[in-house]
Design a protein around this motif. Sequence first.
Motif, mmCIF file in Angstrom:
data_model
loop_
_atom_site.group_PDB
_atom_site.id
_atom_site.type_symbol
_atom_site.label_atom_id
_atom_site.label_comp_id
_atom_site.label_asym_id
_atom_site.label_seq_id
_atom_site.Cartn_x
_atom_site.Cartn_y
_atom_site.Cartn_z
ATOM 1 N N LYS A 33 116.940 -51.421 6.107
ATOM 2 C CA LYS A 33 116.099 -50.572 6.706
ATOM 3 C C LYS A 33 114.512 -51.218 7.911
ATOM 4 C CE LYS A 33 116.742 -46.483 4.921
ATOM 5 N NZ LYS A 33 117.099 -45.646 5.902
ATOM 6 N N GLY A 34 114.677 -52.599 7.279
ATOM 7 C CA GLY A 34 113.551 -53.621 8.023
ATOM 8 C C GLY A 34 111.813 -52.182 7.989
ATOM 9 N N SER A 35 111.819 -51.861 6.965
ATOM 10 C CA SER A 35 109.897 -51.257 6.417
ATOM 11 C C SER A 35 109.576 -52.149 5.506
ATOM 12 C CB SER A 35 110.915 -49.876 6.372
ATOM 13 O OG SER A 35 111.106 -49.552 4.837
ATOM 14 N N TYR A 36 108.202 -51.724 5.482
ATOM 15 C CA TYR A 36 107.109 -52.864 4.182
ATOM 16 C C TYR A 36 107.207 -51.562 2.985
ATOM 17 C CZ TYR A 36 107.510 -56.017 7.523
ATOM 18 O OH TYR A 36 108.113 -57.482 8.799
ATOM 19 N N GLY A 37 106.530 -51.685 2.323
ATOM 20 C CA GLY A 37 106.195 -50.851 1.457
ATOM 21 C C GLY A 37 105.382 -51.949 0.135
ATOM 22 N N VAL A 38 105.338 -50.762 -1.086
ATOM 23 C CA VAL A 38 105.023 -51.900 -2.233
ATOM 24 C C VAL A 38 105.356 -53.020 -3.166
ATOM 25 C CG1 VAL A 38 104.386 -51.582 -4.741
ATOM 26 C CG2 VAL A 38 103.809 -50.494 -2.728
ATOM 27 N N THR A 39 107.312 -52.529 -2.225
ATOM 28 C CA THR A 39 107.614 -54.128 -3.013
ATOM 29 C C THR A 39 107.889 -55.072 -1.892
ATOM 30 O OG1 THR A 39 109.255 -52.314 -2.383
ATOM 31 C CG2 THR A 39 109.639 -53.389 -4.777
ATOM 32 N N ARG A 40 107.648 -54.873 -0.669
ATOM 33 C CA ARG A 40 108.088 -55.682 0.712
ATOM 34 C C ARG A 40 106.406 -55.728 1.266
ATOM 35 N NH1 ARG A 40 111.236 -55.533 5.927
ATOM 36 N NH2 ARG A 40 111.011 -57.803 6.306
ATOM 37 N N ASN A 41 105.720 -56.469 1.025
ATOM 38 C CA ASN A 41 104.560 -55.919 1.717
ATOM 39 C C ASN A 41 103.948 -57.082 2.644
ATOM 40 O OD1 ASN A 41 101.227 -55.868 1.396
ATOM 41 N ND2 ASN A 41 101.178 -56.237 -0.311
ATOM 42 N N LYS A 42 104.113 -56.203 4.055
ATOM 43 C CA LYS A 42 103.311 -57.282 4.799
ATOM 44 C C LYS A 42 102.509 -58.024 4.397
ATOM 45 C CE LYS A 42 104.704 -55.687 9.123
ATOM 46 N NZ LYS A 42 104.357 -53.862 10.331
ATOM 47 N N LYS A 43 101.204 -58.416 3.989
ATOM 48 C CA LYS A 43 100.393 -58.888 4.050
ATOM 49 C C LYS A 43 100.919 -60.366 3.029
ATOM 50 C CE LYS A 43 95.993 -56.886 3.614
ATOM 51 N NZ LYS A 43 95.256 -55.855 2.857
ATOM 52 N N SER A 44 102.276 -60.506 2.282
ATOM 53 C CA SER A 44 102.084 -61.486 1.153
ATOM 54 C C SER A 44 103.593 -62.251 2.183
ATOM 55 C CB SER A 44 102.955 -60.948 -0.069
ATOM 56 O OG SER A 44 104.256 -59.502 0.098
ATOM 57 N N ILE A 45 103.690 -61.314 3.221
ATOM 58 C CA ILE A 45 105.083 -62.240 3.967
ATOM 59 C C ILE A 45 104.523 -62.992 4.505
ATOM 60 C CG2 ILE A 45 106.422 -61.817 5.442
ATOM 61 C CD1 ILE A 45 107.731 -59.297 3.586
ATOM 62 N N LYS A 50 102.123 -68.485 6.947
ATOM 63 C CA LYS A 50 101.684 -69.545 7.445
ATOM 64 C C LYS A 50 101.100 -70.429 6.008
ATOM 65 C CE LYS A 50 96.563 -69.111 7.960
ATOM 66 N NZ LYS A 50 95.150 -68.038 7.935
ATOM 67 N N ARG A 51 101.636 -70.324 5.092
ATOM 68 C CA ARG A 51 101.768 -71.546 4.292
ATOM 69 C C ARG A 51 102.648 -72.584 4.777
ATOM 70 N NH1 ARG A 51 101.975 -69.243 -1.723
ATOM 71 N NH2 ARG A 51 101.056 -66.863 -0.495
ATOM 72 N N THR A 52 103.895 -72.062 4.600
ATOM 73 C CA THR A 52 105.007 -73.061 4.927
ATOM 74 C C THR A 52 104.699 -73.478 6.501
ATOM 75 O OG1 THR A 52 106.533 -71.318 6.031
ATOM 76 C CG2 THR A 52 106.752 -72.224 3.641
ATOM 77 N N ALA A 53 104.316 -72.703 7.602
ATOM 78 C CA ALA A 53 104.150 -73.483 8.726
ATOM 79 C C ALA A 53 102.637 -74.693 8.807
ATOM 80 C CB ALA A 53 103.116 -72.177 9.727
#
Length: 78
Positions: A33-45, A50-53
């Motif tokens: 869907k391209g949305s965010y929420g509890v299961t797909r949190n934007k902050k954690s992504i 940032k860590r991998t970069a």
Amino acid sequence: MESVNTLLVLLAKIKNIPMGRGDKKSAKGKRTKGSYGVTRNKKSIKAQLKRTASKKSGAPATEASAKPKRTAAKKKAE
């Protein structure tokens, strides 16, 4: 006879539903869907990206953050 046809139609509809992708509550469904929420949190992504970069850039460790090596204490002779 009508109930059998209704049952067949319902089964056909159920078979065509892609598992996980149509579910709005799952992470796979949210990616679709391209949305965010509890299961797909934007902050954690963003934190993971940032860590991998920072790992890929190979930022050198500063001397202040490096811990000094510990040496074994010598025993005194009596």
